[in-house]
Motif scaffolding. Sequence first.
Motif, PDB file in Angstrom:
ATOM      1  N   THR A  72       3.239   1.835  10.833  1.00 40.62           N
ATOM      2  CA  THR A  72       4.132   2.582  11.390  1.00 40.62           C
ATOM      3  C   THR A  72       5.346   3.018  10.440  1.00 40.62           C
ATOM      4  O   THR A  72       5.194   2.141   9.660  1.00 40.62           O
ATOM      5  N   ALA A  73       5.676   4.354   9.547  1.00 41.10           N
ATOM      6  CA  ALA A  73       6.824   4.493   8.744  1.00 41.10           C
ATOM      7  C   ALA A  73       7.851   5.429   8.496  1.00 41.10           C
ATOM      8  O   ALA A  73       7.432   6.240  10.157  1.00 41.10           O
ATOM      9  N   ALA A  74       8.031   5.307   7.713  1.00 39.19           N
ATOM     10  CA  ALA A  74       9.318   6.873   8.348  1.00 39.19           C
ATOM     11  C   ALA A  74       8.561   7.614   7.266  1.00 39.19           C
ATOM     12  O   ALA A  74       8.339   7.691   6.295  1.00 39.19           O
ATOM     13  N   ARG A  75       8.500   9.303   8.148  1.00 40.26           N
ATOM     14  CA  ARG A  75       8.324  10.278   7.059  1.00 40.26           C
ATOM     15  C   ARG A  75       9.455  11.539   7.062  1.00 40.26           C
ATOM     16  O   ARG A  75      10.392  11.039   7.008  1.00 40.26           O
ATOM     17  N   VAL A  76       9.155  11.571   5.592  1.00 33.61           N
ATOM     18  CA  VAL A  76      10.177  12.857   4.590  1.00 33.61           C
ATOM     19  C   VAL A  76       9.837  14.136   5.112  1.00 33.61           C
ATOM     20  O   VAL A  76       8.780  15.091   4.958  1.00 33.61           O
ATOM     21  N   ARG A  77      11.028  14.334   6.571  1.00 31.08           N
ATOM     22  CA  ARG A  77      10.963  15.867   6.890  1.00 31.08           C
ATOM     23  C   ARG A  77      10.982  16.781   5.970  1.00 31.08           C
ATOM     24  O   ARG A  77      10.457  18.144   5.897  1.00 31.08           O
TER      25      ARG A  77
ATOM     26  N   TYR B 205       9.653   0.768   9.190  1.00 28.28           N
ATOM     27  CA  TYR B 205       8.236   1.172  10.450  1.00 28.28           C
ATOM     28  C   TYR B 205       9.120   2.694  11.196  1.00 28.28           C
ATOM     29  O   TYR B 205       7.968   3.156  11.739  1.00 28.28           O
ATOM     30  N   SER B 206      10.542   2.916  10.863  1.00 26.32           N
ATOM     31  CA  SER B 206      10.806   4.476  11.626  1.00 26.32           C
ATOM     32  C   SER B 206      11.899   4.713  10.996  1.00 26.32           C
ATOM     33  O   SER B 206      12.421   4.415  10.089  1.00 26.32           O
ATOM     34  N   GLU B 207      12.433   5.996  11.876  1.00 23.68           N
ATOM     35  CA  GLU B 207      13.088   7.067  10.410  1.00 23.68           C
ATOM     36  C   GLU B 207      14.561   5.751  10.847  1.00 23.68           C
ATOM     37  O   GLU B 207      15.049   6.011  10.147  1.00 23.68           O
TER      38      GLU B 207
ATOM     39  N   PRO C 286      15.422  12.709   8.119  1.00 25.30           N
ATOM     40  CA  PRO C 286      13.556  11.620   7.961  1.00 25.30           C
ATOM     41  C   PRO C 286      12.607  12.018   9.393  1.00 25.30           C
ATOM     42  O   PRO C 286      13.813  12.446  10.798  1.00 25.30           O
ATOM     43  N   GLY C 287      12.245  11.379   9.623  1.00 33.00           N
ATOM     44  CA  GLY C 287      10.880  11.215  10.630  1.00 33.00           C
ATOM     45  C   GLY C 287      10.114  10.016  10.888  1.00 33.00           C
ATOM     46  O   GLY C 287       9.904   9.028  10.056  1.00 33.00           O
ATOM     47  N   ASP C 288       9.741  10.370  12.118  1.00 30.81           N
ATOM     48  CA  ASP C 288       8.648   8.973  11.899  1.00 30.81           C
ATOM     49  C   ASP C 288       7.305   9.603  11.361  1.00 30.81           C
ATOM     50  O   ASP C 288       6.824  10.143  11.734  1.00 30.81           O
ATOM     51  N   ALA C 289       6.118   8.525  11.164  1.00 28.15           N
ATOM     52  CA  ALA C 289       4.841   8.563  10.077  1.00 28.15           C
ATOM     53  C   ALA C 289       4.551   7.738  11.737  1.00 28.15           C
ATOM     54  O   ALA C 289       4.537   6.189  11.227  1.00 28.15           O
TER      55      ALA C 289
END
Length: 515
Positions: free
Chosen positions: A335-340, A368-370, A316-319
């Motif tokens: 904000t959200a979580a991003r799939v790295r 809101y975050s990873e 995971p990562g942060d958006a």
Amino acid sequence: MIPALLSLRIRLWRLCLASLVLGVGTGGAEGDDSPRDLLHGWQTALMDMIARVEPSVVSIARVPTPPPPTGLPRRPLIPWEPRPQDAGFVPTDFGSGVIVAGPEGGDERFVLTMAHVVFGGGIRPSAADPAATTILVRLASRHLLTAELVAADPRSDLAVLRLPLAAAGVPLEAAPPMELGDAATVRKGQLVVAFGNPYAIARDGSASVSIGIVSNLSRKPWPPGGVLLDPTETNLTIHHFGTLLHIDTRLNLGTSGGAVVDLDGRLIGLATSLAALEGYETSVGYAVPVDVPMRRIVASLCQGYEVEYGFLGIQPGDADAGMLREFRDLTAQATAARVRRIVPGSPADRCGLKTNDVVLAVQGVPVYSEVDLVREVGWLGPDVEAELSVLRPSERRLLTLTCRLAKWPVYDDSLLVVTRERHPAWRGLHIDYPTARRRFLPGNILERFPDGVVVTQVDPGSPADAAGLQTGRFITQVENKSLSSPREFSEAVQGRSGPVLLRLSDGRTIRVPPE
């Protein structure tokens, strides 16, 4: 700066209380509704609640298990050496606990506490032999019992002890279970009362009490620094991913495992001295919230089972806000979580999640975050169908994906304490989800998700041992039927009386003889 702010807060509280007592701003009228009467009425209600709750809070001490008797008289080191059974005995390892009823009711009573209270050594204790220490529990009635450790879970830092009331001749009324509340309804500014055993002062059974407010929700003591390159390579608790209630009252060493209750006396949190253990005791207090995920954990522990957590199989990562700014027509979330990265063959891969997808919510809970993503997926457990709300930037649209979760890899299973197996052994073969243990996984789990089930133990002299099965091997098929979970393995071998053919991930085929 901090002492000045604390002094200001104390003065403000005194002014508020003085205005209530003296009737400032109300004309000082006496009567049923005067500020003085209201304050006394509130105080009486508070004291009544404390008296009702206190019998459900216990003090805990860890002492070395005495050596077996040799038949020779033992002389104390010093003439006045106190025994652990004495009220004057001051333990070096101590904490608090809360009495809870069993998951099925009845007369069985358990003590819910923090795992670091049971193991000692702080929030990240090393492996310890439970038989080397004895756990003593002092009730509010002053009865002292030797408690049995039923189960402990290092990831939630929770543990459950069994109280042998009948065997010790202690009446059931001396151990009333705590009424459970719901931390999901807790709000910032809500008044709470904490019960505990600070610095072992409650070793006589009388819990110390403090009052405060909920300062914040979903807090973490400190964030996992940087990007989670491999979320399984960590021994952090689930609380380091933002689960804790932040309380303004100090929770000193020894209050871990104590009760945090609302003004109705319902348990909404379990106090933890995590802040003190991390080295900033004077600034913050934390409590593990009593909510639906925690109730699931406590039910598993009371039954003696290992607690299982969900696993998606991504890096995971942060958006951040900059990344989401151009998609304001699709989501108002800042904000959200991003799939790295996605592990091939993982639940994320099978359900259609893609690299650079943005996860906005899990089961309707905003992410809101990873760390939010890791936490919310973890709470659900394996084999759960998790509903993900996803923004796909490449297609500029919102999706709803349903992923059947795997099991979060236990980082250090030497700290697990269980007294019952969730997945019963078959012909001396103990199995679990393929990701059940970090030590059985490849160096970089992000390369390929394992198939089948993993062998966690082989009983010596059993049919599985005779067939040559070894711990750490992965079983992918039973009689040409593919597997992905312990449930599927049990269904595949159920009712088979003769030899059974198992295929391993390395391509070998092993025939397990009958019992």
